[in-house]
Structure formats: structure tokens, C-alpha cells
Design an enzyme around this catalytic site. Structure first.
Site, mmCIF file in Angstrom:
data_model
loop_
_atom_site.group_PDB
_atom_site.id
_atom_site.type_symbol
_atom_site.label_atom_id
_atom_site.label_comp_id
_atom_site.label_asym_id
_atom_site.label_seq_id
_atom_site.Cartn_x
_atom_site.Cartn_y
_atom_site.Cartn_z
ATOM 1 C CG HIS A 135 41.292 26.188 35.059
ATOM 2 N ND1 HIS A 135 40.118 26.655 34.491
ATOM 3 C CD2 HIS A 135 41.981 27.292 35.440
ATOM 4 C CE1 HIS A 135 40.104 27.977 34.540
ATOM 5 N NE2 HIS A 135 41.221 28.387 35.110
ATOM 6 C CE LYS A 139 39.344 27.024 38.573
ATOM 7 N NZ LYS A 139 39.742 27.824 39.752
#
Length: 239
Positions: A135, A139
Site C-alpha cells: 500500500h 496507510k
């Protein structure tokens, strides 16, 4: 519908754009600048609240919506230890909570394929499952809620697996999950079954945040007027 957005980061902006395209109204926006206004009065004019905030604030935000008798759709991950409490409140007080670790329609089909594969792998010896997720660097939780969901599905299907551990920590009987944070990757999840002879690889790769945002709006449309705890399985009729 009149929608309240709780959390107004990149996902919040994407949800706003798609909601407007589908003919809805963004009636309220709550972020760190005005979160004190998230209360029964602040929610009085809305039909559905869509919550994408932080793991630290999600539970309180969800409970505020439920206690104000408002439908709430939540996609924040990293607070699963309190999800059961919110779920029980919705079920026993006539509220509506729609929760998903990932709102992408493709990911939820991916969950089902993962379960089928794990079911068959339970009868085959010599393979070890491993999960990797990548990600964007912003995040905040690791591993992702999607990776944890994938691990739980495998645990339910394969004998001898009990939970997960975060790579590089390795624990006997647990699925290892590698969490990579780089660039602006919206989300890639890979399940690998490795043996001495070969490997099976199953991957879902998101191209943008649009799929997550669209799924959240569809979930809000589905939840409007309903009661209890709702999931993507209910929406997609996958259960």
C-alpha cells in the site's frame, strides 16, 4: 441521499466525487478540524454517514452515528478488536452498520476465490501459504484489514493454521503476512502457496481508489432503510 463524510482525506474526496455523480448530496463533512461537531445535532439532517478516518477514531465515530440512529458505512481498518461491540449495538438497538475491510467489488469476489482455493489446499500436503500486501506510504495500519481478512479465511479452511504473524516474525502454525509501504500504491494483495516443486499465486491489484469509493457508495445505497449489521456478502449476495 444526504450523506455525511467522516474523514476527508484522499478516499473522502473520491467518495464525494462519485456520490455527486450518482445524484447524492454531501450534506456534512467531518474531519480533524470540526470533529467536535460530530454529534446527534450535527447528524440530524443526514441519511447515511460514510466513515473513512483513522484506526484510533473509527470506533467512537461509528458509535456516535449509531447512537444518533443514523446508518453508518465504515471502511476504516485497524480497529477490529472493537468491531464486535459496534456490531452488537447495531443489532440490539435497531441501528444499521455496514462494515467492510475493503469495499472493492473485485476484492470481495477475491475473498470468495481465496476461500475456495484454501478449501482445496487443505487436502494437499507440502504447501505453505504466505500473504503479501503493498500500500501507499500514508496507510497507517499494517497489515491491511484486507490481508487480515484473507488470513482469517485461510485459517477457517486449513487445518493446523491458527492466526497470522507480521513478517519477518515467523510463528509456527500462523500465516506470515508481509506489509510493504511504498509510493502511492492503492492496494495489492497476493496469496502464495509454496512447495518444493511449485507455487500457486493469487493476486488482486487495485488500479486506483475509485473502486473502493464506488463500493462504499453502493454500500450506502444498499444500507439506506435497513437495520442490523451488514456486509459486502449481503450486498453482492455472495453468502
Amino acid at each position: 441521499m444526504r450523506i455525511a463524510l467522516i474523514g476527508y482525506g484522499k478516499m473522502g474526496h473520491e467518495i464525494e466525487s462519485i456520490a455527486l455523480q450518482r445524484g447524492h448530496e454531501i450534506a456534512q463533512i467531518f474531519d480533524h478540524t470540526n470533529i467536535s461537531q460530530l454529534n446527534e445535532q450535527g447528524l440530524s439532517s443526514i441519511d447515511v454517514a460514510i466513515e473513512f478516518s483513522t484506526p484510533e477514531t473509527a470506533f467512537d465515530n461509528v458509535m456516535t452515528c449509531l447512537k444518533a440512529n443514523k446508518v453508518v458505512v465504515c471502511g476504516t481498518t485497524g480497529w477490529l478488536e472493537k468491531l464486535e461491540e459496534a456490531k452488537n449495538y447495531a443489532n440490539t438497538h435497531g441501528g444499521a452498520l455496514f462494515y467492510a475491510s475493503n469495499f472493492s467489488l473485485g476484492v470481495n469476489v477475491f475473498f470468495k476465490i481465496n476461500r475456495v482455493l484454501a478449501h482445496y489446499m487443505n487436502g494437499v500436503s507440502g504447501y505453505k501459504p504466505f500473504i503479501s500486501e503493498t500500500h501507499h506510504t500514508q496507510k497507517k495500519d499494517a497489515p491491511s484489514g484486507t490481508a487480515i481478512t484473507l488470513a482469517k479465511i485461510i485459517q477457517e479452511e486449513i487445518d493446523g493454521i491458527d492466526g497470522w504473524s507480521l513478517f519477518p516474525q515467523l510463528q509456527p502454525g500462523k500465516i506470515s503476512i508481509e506489509a510493504i509501504r511504498e509510493g502511492s500504491v492503492p492496494g495489492t494483495h497476493t496469496i502464495t502457496y509454496n512447495s518444493d516443486e511449485d507455487e500457486i499465486i493469487l493476486t488482486h491489484r487495485a488500479k486506483s481508489r475509485k473502486g473502493f469509493a464506488l463500493g462504499a457508495i453502493i454500500a450506502a445505497e444498499f444500507s439506506h432503510g435497513k437495520k442490523g449489521f451488514l456486509t459486502m456478502d449481503s450486498l453482492l449476495k455472495l453468502d
